[in-house]
Structures are given as structure tokens and as C-alpha cells.
Design a protein around this motif. Sequence first.
Motif, short mmCIF file in Angstrom:
data_model
loop_
_atom_site.label_atom_id
_atom_site.label_comp_id
_atom_site.label_asym_id
_atom_site.label_seq_id
_atom_site.Cartn_x
_atom_site.Cartn_y
_atom_site.Cartn_z
N SER A 1 -31.13 22.05 25.84
CA SER A 1 -32.27 22.81 25.33
C SER A 1 -31.80 24.17 24.80
CB SER A 1 -33.29 23.02 26.46
OG SER A 1 -32.64 23.74 27.50
N ASN B 1 -31.32 23.86 16.89
CA ASN B 1 -31.83 23.53 18.23
C ASN B 1 -30.79 22.68 18.94
OD1 ASN B 1 -34.38 24.74 18.21
ND2 ASN B 1 -35.10 23.11 16.83
N SER C 1 -31.30 20.61 21.07
CA SER C 1 -31.80 19.25 21.24
C SER C 1 -31.39 18.36 20.06
CB SER C 1 -33.33 19.27 21.37
OG SER C 1 -33.88 19.84 20.21
#
Length: 474
Positions: free
Chosen positions: A148, A164, A166
Motif C-alpha cells: 500500500s 501506487n 498497489s
Amino acid sequence: MKVKTRFAPSPTGNLHIGSIRTALYSWLFARRYNGIFVLRIEDTDIYRSKSLSVDSIFKGLRWLGLNWDEGPYFQTQRLERYKEVIEIMLKEGKAYKCFCSEKEIEESRLKQIYKGEKPRYNRTCRNLSIKRNIDNKKYVIRFKNPTSGIVTFKDKIRGDITFNNSELDDLIIQRSNGIPTYNFCVVIDDLDMDITHVIRGEDHINNTPRQINILKSLKAKIPIYSHVSMILNENGKKFSKRDNAQNIIDYYKNGFLPEALINYIVRLGWSYGNQEIFNLLELKRLFNLDSISRSSSTFNIKKLLWLNKYYINNLSLNYVTNILKGYMEHDNINIKNGPNLECLLKLYKSRHNTLKEIANSCKCFYEEFQYLNKNYIKKYLILKNFSILKSFYNKIKNLSSWKIEILLKIIKNQSIESNALLKEINMLLRFILTGSICSPNISSIIFFLGKEKTLLRLKKAIFFINKINKEKIN
Ligand code: GLU
């Protein structure tokens, strides 16, 4: 902080304009700040790396004068060091062994695509117990990327770039054959070599967050990144081999000066007002990363030719002559067999774009040639010109003083005497004395050719016409 940059080519092909631009920018930046420029050969792709490519990297950089202060380092000579770091990362839980087979990975990838997800490794092995790790299955080693949060870096050319976590995979840092991967080696090298500024192509932007994450996990300092935009051809497509993207050393073979290439390449993305001509001293003083353009640049061979001609005409005669000598020697032309090469360069330098063209034009002063062009043979080596050439031969033979003004005069006299246009006489002499119909003024050609060679060539033409004519009669 001492500036330290590096050029890190993979020796898998030719060293082309795009790579040289990266090298040049990195080199200039180091020079500007009295820093250090490192050469590192990224050869861990053992199947694609070639020693021929390594040679072409050295040759190309040397030809352009981009000298390195450290290296060349070879990644294949640093494998122990990479292993050492990977061991520590495994121990500290920053990396893990992944035993998934290619088949399993492919199946999971297809499932993700089917579900409309971005395909990436599903992290099956990320939390495996140590015990399961011991079996004898083949494995790769993956980096435990944060799952994350974000990774941000300030690109010197493009500003803030954010990814990101992710979206990022658990990157493979060691292949199943035990060889570490590009993204990992780069990080360890940049870290060990104290690289402060990474300047490279925009195709590496997506690697940067992965590399930063690894650096962060090692609590290392993050270098400053600059991603240079692409070079396009004149049709707006990626610059390729077909568009002169050949090996940099081919530019040497084709008669380009390093000064022209450096000047041309630096301007492919960097600018300083409207200035077009830069010498190296100036560049070392002026170059900066902030003035590199974000948009792609277009390769324009005409501009490169123009610059080359500019440098042929503006660098010292002695320097250019020495380089020109190299082209003559390459073609086995003995320049002791004729006029001073520097004088010829003076005569030809404003007429050609490359030294190869100049060398080709100068050859006829040193060695004999065959009449090659059938159309010109038919046009000039004709009976009508027989008496003109004979008369001109005698005029030259009887000359006691060898001066351009005198030669000019006798050419003019010949035209009056033969009732032919001066232009026609010039073209005729040009063809029989140089083998070509383009040359500087013919009196200079005769002057530099010298009496002996001029007479020989006139004789050759006279014989030729005579022979052809006899053949016709018989
Ligand atoms: N070896 C890489 C390449 O040739 C360059 C890596 C880098 O500059 O970080 O594209």
C-alpha cells in the motif's frame, strides 16, 4: 556532495544515437559540476550480451571523447556482491523465494485477465513458512514490494511522478539460474557507486518506483532521476535502425566529425536560447538538466550534415587534415604520392558535407582512375575533342612556370583557339583529369595535380579517343 553520474549500457546491440545522448548528458553533467562519470556495463543478460557490443561501446565513447573517470565496471563481475545483499534481504524478510512454476503463474495471470484485473504475481509465496522453502524445487527470489502507499520522485525533467504501490509487482530480483535481474543490480550498483544523478531514457520511468522501493528497503539514499524523452524519426515514429540509428562508430566511417555529432546530439532535447553551435568547453559550462525538454525530439539528418560541414569548415585546418588522412589511409591512398592534403582540404571543404566525400574527391590526386561513367565517356571522349586535348597537352608541356594564373590563362586561350565555350573546355578537362564532372575550378585542379600527372591524364584521354575511333573505322 560530489556529483556522480553513470552511463550504464547493456551490451546487447549497437551503441546508437539514443544511448549516446544519455551518455553525453551524464558526462556533461558530471563535467559541469567537477563530478565523476562512471561507465558500467550491464551484462547480466548473459544470453544477449556480446563482447562485440562492449567493444563498440568503448570505441564509440572514445571517439566522441566521453572519457570515464571510473570503471568500466561489469555487472557479471559483481555477482558475489549481489548475492550477499540478496542473502541479507532474505534474512531480514525483505525478499522471499518464490517456488511457483511458470505454469502456475500463467494460470493465475489468465484468471486475472479474465476478471479484468491488471495481471501481476499473486504473491502465493510471499508468506510461505521457512520450512516449505527448504524443498528442492526451483525458485526465483522476489522483492517484497510494499502493498500500500505511494512512491513519489521528483524527476528533474518531468517534475513529480507518483505510483501506487498497489500497482507494483513483487519484482523478481534473482532468476532461477541464480543470476540477479536488471532492476536489482542497477540499485545495488547505484548505491555502491554513490551515484547522485541517474540520467536515462524515459523507457525506464516504470522501473524507477521499483528501484526506489528496493533502495528504501535498504535504507539507502535515493539518487535524483532524470528521464530523457524519446527520439523520433521525421515521420514521428520511434527512431530505428532504418533512420540512421546505426552504430555510433558508423558515423565516423561515414565521415562525420565528433564535434558535429556531440553538438547535434546535445541539441536533441537540450537547448540554450536559440543557440545552435556549441563547442565542448561551452557545453561543460552551460549544460544543465533543467533545460532538457519533456517532449520528444526529431532526428534530422540534414541538420547533422549541416553541422558537420560547419565543423569541417571551422575547426583548425591541421586538425581536420589529420582526420582526413585517416580516411585516405583506410582506402590505401598514399598521400605522399601527390599534393599536400591540407591544400586539397582548403580547396574542397566548402563543397562537401562529410570527410568521406572529401576523401573520395581527393583520391584522384594520388592515384589513377578508370573512366567509369558511360554517358560521360560518350559525351567527352569524342573525336571532336581530340585536337583540343592535343593542343592543350602541348601548351601544358611547354609551360616553364607552374602558377594558377598562368593555367587559367591557357585554359581561356584554349577555349578561344578551339572556338569552344570556356564552360565546355572546363567540363572536358574536369572529366579527364578527375574522372568526375564536379570539382573546384579546373586551374586549381591542374595546379595541385602537377605537370606530370596532368600530362599523363591528357595523354590517356588522347589515346582513348584515338583507340575508340580506330575501332570504329575497323
Ligand atoms: N542498462 C540499461 C539500458 O541499457 C540502462 C539502465 C539505467 O540507466 O538505469 O537501457
